[in-house]
Design a protein around this motif. Sequence first.
Motif, PDB file in Angstrom:
ATOM      1  N   HIS A 140       0.819  -1.215   0.000  1.00 14.90           N
ATOM      2  CA  HIS A 140       0.000   0.000   0.000  1.00 14.90           C
ATOM      3  C   HIS A 140       0.851   1.263   0.000  1.00 14.90           C
ATOM      4  O   HIS A 140       0.321   2.353  -0.236  1.00 14.90           O
ATOM      5  CB  HIS A 140      -0.917   0.015   1.226  1.00 14.90           C
ATOM      6  N   TRP A 194       0.768   4.238  -2.597  1.00 11.72           N
ATOM      7  CA  TRP A 194      -0.209   5.327  -2.586  1.00 11.72           C
ATOM      8  C   TRP A 194       0.332   6.548  -1.859  1.00 11.72           C
ATOM      9  O   TRP A 194       0.072   7.674  -2.249  1.00 11.72           O
ATOM     10  CB  TRP A 194      -1.506   4.887  -1.906  1.00 11.72           C
ATOM     11  N   ARG A 217      -8.027  -0.165  -5.229  1.00 12.38           N
ATOM     12  CA  ARG A 217      -6.651   0.281  -5.437  1.00 12.38           C
ATOM     13  C   ARG A 217      -6.598   1.504  -6.346  1.00 12.38           C
ATOM     14  O   ARG A 217      -5.819   2.437  -6.108  1.00 12.38           O
ATOM     15  CB  ARG A 217      -5.808  -0.868  -6.011  1.00 12.38           C
ATOM     16  N   GLU A 218      -7.433   1.517  -7.386  1.00 10.02           N
ATOM     17  CA  GLU A 218      -7.468   2.668  -8.277  1.00 10.02           C
ATOM     18  C   GLU A 218      -7.921   3.913  -7.520  1.00 10.02           C
ATOM     19  O   GLU A 218      -7.352   4.997  -7.681  1.00 10.02           O
ATOM     20  CB  GLU A 218      -8.389   2.394  -9.460  1.00 10.02           C
ATOM     21  N   SER A 229      -5.177   5.087  -5.080  1.00  6.92           N
ATOM     22  CA  SER A 229      -4.004   5.640  -5.751  1.00  6.92           C
ATOM     23  C   SER A 229      -4.205   7.112  -6.082  1.00  6.92           C
ATOM     24  O   SER A 229      -3.234   7.843  -6.342  1.00  6.92           O
ATOM     25  CB  SER A 229      -3.686   4.850  -7.021  1.00  6.92           C
ATOM     26  N   GLN A 235      -2.634   3.227   7.026  1.00  3.52           N
ATOM     27  CA  GLN A 235      -2.549   2.071   6.127  1.00  3.52           C
ATOM     28  C   GLN A 235      -2.882   0.765   6.834  1.00  3.52           C
ATOM     29  O   GLN A 235      -3.118  -0.240   6.187  1.00  3.52           O
ATOM     30  CB  GLN A 235      -1.162   1.998   5.475  1.00  3.52           C
TER      31      GLN A 235
END
Length: 363
Positions: A186, A189, A230-231, A234, A281
């Motif tokens: 992670h 990001w 995730r998109e 990000s 996170q």
Amino acid sequence: MRSLVPIFVLLAGGAASSVAATDAGLRDPEFARVPFAEWRSGAGQTRMGWSVELTPAVLSVHQRMLLRAVIHIQGHKTEPGRLILFIEYLDAAGHVWQQHVPIDPARPGPEPQAGFERGSAAINHYAFLLPGDYSIAFGLWDSASGKHALIVRKAHIAAINRDPLPNAWAGLPSVEFITAGDIGSHDVWFLPGVAGVLNLPVTTRRPVHVEVLLNATPSKRSAGVMMALRENMSLLIPAVKAFSGLRLSDGAVDVSMLDLTRRRTVFSQLDVRALDWGRLQRFFAENNPGLVDVQSLAAEGKMRGYFLGEIERRMMVSDGQAHVVVVLSGPALMDHQEPWEHAPPALDADHRLIYIRYRSDPA
């Protein structure tokens, strides 16, 4: 165009002050193993099958100019752990930044060595740069045979035309490397290895309380829900990190993250000066936001009501301060939701809501 500008302009009652930038480069002790200055002069080079390609620098989601180099190595076989890539940036003022990357042709791994097999590799190197001119030397060294080769590339990083936040990079070093450790998991990001924080001082006319509210819920559950998450992250996590550089002359910035599916606040940090990424996170490391239990699934229709209620609760505070709630969200497609019975709150000059929805560009 800087996507966060309207928010900073809304909060500001005056112009942002500048901070003098100071940096003296970064020396990598590993460079003491090799005569890199001699390499730059072209001394003793040997033929090695490799090439370096620079892609044009772009303004990244971290609001920093990002340069990517792709290093291709073809068919060079050596003992494991003996091949090392040396990278040295030289800016117009003569400051030097150095980084080395060990390469193991026998052990394919995560970035920056993805695809390395049978002595070949395509290695990605990333760095944040300030506008200016750079000479970048890439040196490849086989410590087993002593062979080395050097490739020098020139890079010009143009300033942003009519930059609405011209002082945002004040105080940042000319070069900051993005390491392999940042690219895995992670951390990609947030990039915790990049210490530089945007310089965003804001002079306010009166006390202002800003709460940045992050929606961590995927738009909907599907086979690709984790990819969608995730998109979203990000784009959203870099935006939250950018807000951590906001400095109000009279006021504070809080950050919270909501899990709408389970209807709970999963992260909260008050008066943010440096965002606590280790704690933030942990939610993604210890939970699977794409999977929910039966009880949460049964109450999925309450997500919109919970979301609006959390926004309203933060908006309707009357304590003599101006209150601004900034919602950061990916696409929020809340189908089959229970009706929201509350009337919209009557907002005034003391209460502002800014809703920003991010989506990734199509491939």
